[in-house]
Design a protein around this motif. Structure first.
Motif, PDB file in Angstrom:
ATOM      1  N   LYS A 237     -28.815   3.666 -27.055  1.00 51.09           N
ATOM      2  CA  LYS A 237     -28.756   4.969 -26.370  1.00 51.09           C
ATOM      3  C   LYS A 237     -27.426   5.240 -25.662  1.00 51.09           C
ATOM      4  O   LYS A 237     -27.095   6.390 -25.407  1.00 51.09           O
ATOM      5  N   ALA A 238     -26.681   4.213 -25.337  1.00 49.53           N
ATOM      6  CA  ALA A 238     -25.434   4.427 -24.587  1.00 49.53           C
ATOM      7  C   ALA A 238     -24.388   5.105 -25.471  1.00 49.53           C
ATOM      8  O   ALA A 238     -24.197   4.738 -26.624  1.00 49.53           O
ATOM      9  N   GLU A 239     -23.732   6.088 -24.933  1.00 46.78           N
ATOM     10  CA  GLU A 239     -22.699   6.834 -25.657  1.00 46.78           C
ATOM     11  C   GLU A 239     -21.398   6.041 -25.713  1.00 46.78           C
ATOM     12  O   GLU A 239     -21.073   5.292 -24.796  1.00 46.78           O
ATOM     13  N   GLY A 240     -20.655   6.222 -26.791  1.00 46.19           N
ATOM     14  CA  GLY A 240     -19.316   5.675 -26.910  1.00 46.19           C
ATOM     15  C   GLY A 240     -19.222   4.181 -27.161  1.00 46.19           C
ATOM     16  O   GLY A 240     -18.142   3.609 -27.034  1.00 46.19           O
ATOM     17  N   GLN A 241     -20.320   3.541 -27.509  1.00 40.07           N
ATOM     18  CA  GLN A 241     -20.265   2.104 -27.770  1.00 40.07           C
ATOM     19  C   GLN A 241     -19.726   1.811 -29.166  1.00 40.07           C
ATOM     20  O   GLN A 241     -20.010   2.539 -30.113  1.00 40.07           O
ATOM     21  N   SER A 242     -18.975   0.737 -29.279  1.00 43.13           N
ATOM     22  CA  SER A 242     -18.475   0.285 -30.576  1.00 43.13           C
ATOM     23  C   SER A 242     -19.582  -0.470 -31.313  1.00 43.13           C
ATOM     24  O   SER A 242     -20.623  -0.789 -30.734  1.00 43.13           O
ATOM     25  N   VAL A 243     -19.330  -0.782 -32.573  1.00 39.05           N
ATOM     26  CA  VAL A 243     -20.280  -1.565 -33.354  1.00 39.05           C
ATOM     27  C   VAL A 243     -20.530  -2.909 -32.669  1.00 39.05           C
ATOM     28  O   VAL A 243     -21.672  -3.359 -32.547  1.00 39.05           O
ATOM     29  N   GLN A 244     -19.473  -3.543 -32.192  1.00 35.13           N
ATOM     30  CA  GLN A 244     -19.628  -4.832 -31.526  1.00 35.13           C
ATOM     31  C   GLN A 244     -20.482  -4.697 -30.262  1.00 35.13           C
ATOM     32  O   GLN A 244     -21.329  -5.546 -29.985  1.00 35.13           O
ATOM     33  N   GLN A 245     -20.279  -3.646 -29.501  1.00 36.12           N
ATOM     34  CA  GLN A 245     -21.082  -3.424 -28.308  1.00 36.12           C
ATOM     35  C   GLN A 245     -22.544  -3.158 -28.670  1.00 36.12           C
ATOM     36  O   GLN A 245     -23.455  -3.590 -27.967  1.00 36.12           O
ATOM     37  N   ARG A 246     -22.761  -2.453 -29.783  1.00 39.34           N
ATOM     38  CA  ARG A 246     -24.134  -2.214 -30.245  1.00 39.34           C
ATOM     39  C   ARG A 246     -24.802  -3.527 -30.648  1.00 39.34           C
ATOM     40  O   ARG A 246     -25.978  -3.729 -30.397  1.00 39.34           O
ATOM     41  N   CYS A 247     -24.049  -4.419 -31.293  1.00 39.11           N
ATOM     42  CA  CYS A 247     -24.590  -5.736 -31.663  1.00 39.11           C
ATOM     43  C   CYS A 247     -24.973  -6.519 -30.410  1.00 39.11           C
ATOM     44  O   CYS A 247     -26.030  -7.144 -30.351  1.00 39.11           O
ATOM     45  N   HIS A 248     -24.108  -6.472 -29.398  1.00 43.58           N
ATOM     46  CA  HIS A 248     -24.397  -7.136 -28.128  1.00 43.58           C
ATOM     47  C   HIS A 248     -25.688  -6.573 -27.517  1.00 43.58           C
ATOM     48  O   HIS A 248     -26.571  -7.335 -27.102  1.00 43.58           O
ATOM     49  N   ALA A 249     -25.800  -5.249 -27.460  1.00 44.73           N
ATOM     50  CA  ALA A 249     -26.979  -4.618 -26.861  1.00 44.73           C
ATOM     51  C   ALA A 249     -28.243  -4.935 -27.655  1.00 44.73           C
ATOM     52  O   ALA A 249     -29.307  -5.169 -27.073  1.00 44.73           O
ATOM     53  N   LEU A 250     -28.123  -4.959 -28.961  1.00 49.13           N
ATOM     54  CA  LEU A 250     -29.257  -5.285 -29.821  1.00 49.13           C
ATOM     55  C   LEU A 250     -29.801  -6.673 -29.488  1.00 49.13           C
ATOM     56  O   LEU A 250     -31.007  -6.857 -29.260  1.00 49.13           O
ATOM     57  N   VAL A 251     -28.922  -7.650 -29.436  1.00 45.46           N
ATOM     58  CA  VAL A 251     -29.337  -9.024 -29.134  1.00 45.46           C
ATOM     59  C   VAL A 251     -29.903  -9.102 -27.717  1.00 45.46           C
ATOM     60  O   VAL A 251     -30.950  -9.713 -27.486  1.00 45.46           O
ATOM     61  N   GLN A 252     -29.226  -8.482 -26.776  1.00 45.69           N
ATOM     62  CA  GLN A 252     -29.671  -8.539 -25.383  1.00 45.69           C
ATOM     63  C   GLN A 252     -31.081  -7.974 -25.222  1.00 45.69           C
ATOM     64  O   GLN A 252     -31.941  -8.607 -24.603  1.00 45.69           O
ATOM     65  N   HIS A 253     -31.337  -6.792 -25.775  1.00 44.13           N
ATOM     66  CA  HIS A 253     -32.654  -6.180 -25.626  1.00 44.13           C
ATOM     67  C   HIS A 253     -33.746  -6.989 -26.336  1.00 44.13           C
ATOM     68  O   HIS A 253     -34.857  -7.126 -25.822  1.00 44.13           O
ATOM     69  N   TYR A 254     -33.422  -7.515 -27.502  1.00 39.15           N
ATOM     70  CA  TYR A 254     -34.394  -8.329 -28.237  1.00 39.15           C
ATOM     71  C   TYR A 254     -34.748  -9.580 -27.433  1.00 39.15           C
ATOM     72  O   TYR A 254     -35.926  -9.905 -27.251  1.00 39.15           O
ATOM     73  N   LEU A 255     -33.725 -10.269 -26.932  1.00 38.93           N
ATOM     74  CA  LEU A 255     -33.971 -11.488 -26.162  1.00 38.93           C
ATOM     75  C   LEU A 255     -34.631 -11.196 -24.817  1.00 38.93           C
ATOM     76  O   LEU A 255     -35.450 -11.996 -24.347  1.00 38.93           O
TER      77      LEU A 255
ATOM     78  N   LEU B 239     -26.543   1.351 -35.189  1.00 38.04           N
ATOM     79  CA  LEU B 239     -25.208   1.033 -35.700  1.00 38.04           C
ATOM     80  C   LEU B 239     -24.465   2.290 -36.141  1.00 38.04           C
ATOM     81  O   LEU B 239     -23.278   2.457 -35.866  1.00 38.04           O
ATOM     82  N   GLN B 240     -25.154   3.171 -36.842  1.00 34.48           N
ATOM     83  CA  GLN B 240     -24.507   4.375 -37.375  1.00 34.48           C
ATOM     84  C   GLN B 240     -23.998   5.289 -36.262  1.00 34.48           C
ATOM     85  O   GLN B 240     -23.025   6.027 -36.454  1.00 34.48           O
ATOM     86  N   SER B 241     -24.620   5.233 -35.099  1.00 34.81           N
ATOM     87  CA  SER B 241     -24.167   6.084 -33.993  1.00 34.81           C
ATOM     88  C   SER B 241     -23.083   5.425 -33.145  1.00 34.81           C
ATOM     89  O   SER B 241     -22.660   5.987 -32.130  1.00 34.81           O
ATOM     90  N   ALA B 242     -22.620   4.251 -33.564  1.00 38.90           N
ATOM     91  CA  ALA B 242     -21.512   3.595 -32.849  1.00 38.90           C
ATOM     92  C   ALA B 242     -20.237   4.411 -33.010  1.00 38.90           C
ATOM     93  O   ALA B 242     -20.035   5.082 -34.033  1.00 38.90           O
ATOM     94  N   SER B 243     -19.378   4.340 -32.020  1.00 35.52           N
ATOM     95  CA  SER B 243     -18.162   5.164 -32.021  1.00 35.52           C
ATOM     96  C   SER B 243     -17.213   4.832 -33.169  1.00 35.52           C
ATOM     97  O   SER B 243     -16.457   5.695 -33.612  1.00 35.52           O
ATOM     98  N   ASP B 244     -17.251   3.603 -33.670  1.00 37.48           N
ATOM     99  CA  ASP B 244     -16.327   3.207 -34.735  1.00 37.48           C
ATOM    100  C   ASP B 244     -17.025   2.965 -36.079  1.00 37.48           C
ATOM    101  O   ASP B 244     -16.489   2.281 -36.947  1.00 37.48           O
ATOM    102  N   TRP B 245     -18.227   3.540 -36.236  1.00 36.46           N
ATOM    103  CA  TRP B 245     -18.925   3.378 -37.514  1.00 36.46           C
ATOM    104  C   TRP B 245     -18.170   4.144 -38.600  1.00 36.46           C
ATOM    105  O   TRP B 245     -17.804   5.308 -38.389  1.00 36.46           O
ATOM    106  N   PRO B 246     -17.916   3.521 -39.763  1.00 33.75           N
ATOM    107  CA  PRO B 246     -17.177   4.212 -40.835  1.00 33.75           C
ATOM    108  C   PRO B 246     -17.935   5.438 -41.347  1.00 33.75           C
ATOM    109  O   PRO B 246     -19.113   5.347 -41.701  1.00 33.75           O
ATOM    110  N   VAL B 247     -17.267   6.552 -41.386  1.00 36.67           N
ATOM    111  CA  VAL B 247     -17.876   7.801 -41.834  1.00 36.67           C
ATOM    112  C   VAL B 247     -18.351   7.639 -43.282  1.00 36.67           C
ATOM    113  O   VAL B 247     -17.633   7.129 -44.134  1.00 36.67           O
ATOM    114  N   GLY B 248     -19.580   8.045 -43.526  1.00 34.26           N
ATOM    115  CA  GLY B 248     -20.129   8.005 -44.867  1.00 34.26           C
ATOM    116  C   GLY B 248     -20.711   6.672 -45.294  1.00 34.26           C
ATOM    117  O   GLY B 248     -21.281   6.556 -46.380  1.00 34.26           O
ATOM    118  N   ARG B 249     -20.574   5.652 -44.457  1.00 31.44           N
ATOM    119  CA  ARG B 249     -21.081   4.325 -44.817  1.00 31.44           C
ATOM    120  C   ARG B 249     -22.591   4.265 -44.570  1.00 31.44           C
ATOM    121  O   ARG B 249     -23.063   4.632 -43.497  1.00 31.44           O
TER     122      ARG B 249
END
Length: 195
Positions: free
Chosen positions: A69-87, A128-138
């Motif tokens: 949900k956080a705006e402006g996060q990079s893919v790496q930050q999204r991965c961090h948040a994913l692991v944190q919330h799961y754990l 992941l797709q809503s991350a700030s650095d997600w490749p367009v169209g990927r």
């Protein structure tokens, strides 16, 4: 509220006695309801187990949705948040998760398991797709499948095999590194065909 009380009573009974020893009467007594009331909600112990497992997994999926949900996060930050919330969710009640994951392997229909797993992957894909650095169209689904598979497998296997979960801080860093590394690698390679 009665259904939730019955499900919570089932988890308490499961932890105290193990699945084979849990009885409908035990569940009703712990929930503080009569047998007739319990049977209004559930026809048998197996249905209580199935609904309880699905409720816990849905809650975990909602936690993963929150991680994106956080705006402006990079893919790496999204991965961090994913692991944190799961754990966060698993470490809050590790013994209950251990018992439910073990039981899930025994009673969940394979098609229902596929549907729930796909739902988790879709949640991760949106994050992941809503991350700030997600490749367009990927297409995010194959990358999300990889990320969630790494996380889910590591945690579920730890719950199924280890007596206690690894120390949280170090394990979280390892999982974040593995998942972020897998995602970066996946994004640097051509998209695979994924059904």
């Amino acid at each position: 509220m009665t259904s939730i009380a019955i499900q919570d009573a089932f988890v308490i009974s499961l932890l105290e006695r193990g699945y084979e020893q849990v009885s409908i009467r035990d569940i009703a007594n712990i929930a503080g309801v009569g047998l007739g009331t319990l049977y209004l909600y559930f026809p048998n112990k197996e249905s209580i187990a199935a609904v309880t497992i699905r409720r816990w997994l849905r809650h975990l999926a909602r936690e993963l949705e929150r991680s994106g949900k956080a705006e402006g996060q990079s893919v790496q930050q999204r991965c961090h948040a994913l692991v944190q919330h799961y754990l966060d969710d698993v470490f809050a009640k590790p013994k209950a998760w251990q018992a439910l994951v073990t039981l899930e392997r025994r009673i969940t229909d394979p098609e229902l398991y596929r549907q729930m797993y796909t739902h988790f992957v879709e949640v991760v894909a949106v994050n992941l797709q809503s991350a700030s650095d997600w490749p367009v169209g990927r297409d995010p689904f194959p990358v999300a499948f990889l990320a969630f598979s790494l996380l889910c497998s590591a945690v579920r296997d730890a719950l199924l095999v280890l007596q206690t979960l690894p120390q949280r801080a170090g394990w979280q860093l390892q999982l974040e590194g593995a998942i972020a590394g897998g995602v970066v690698c996946a994004l640097q390679t051509p998209e695979p065909d994924c059904p």
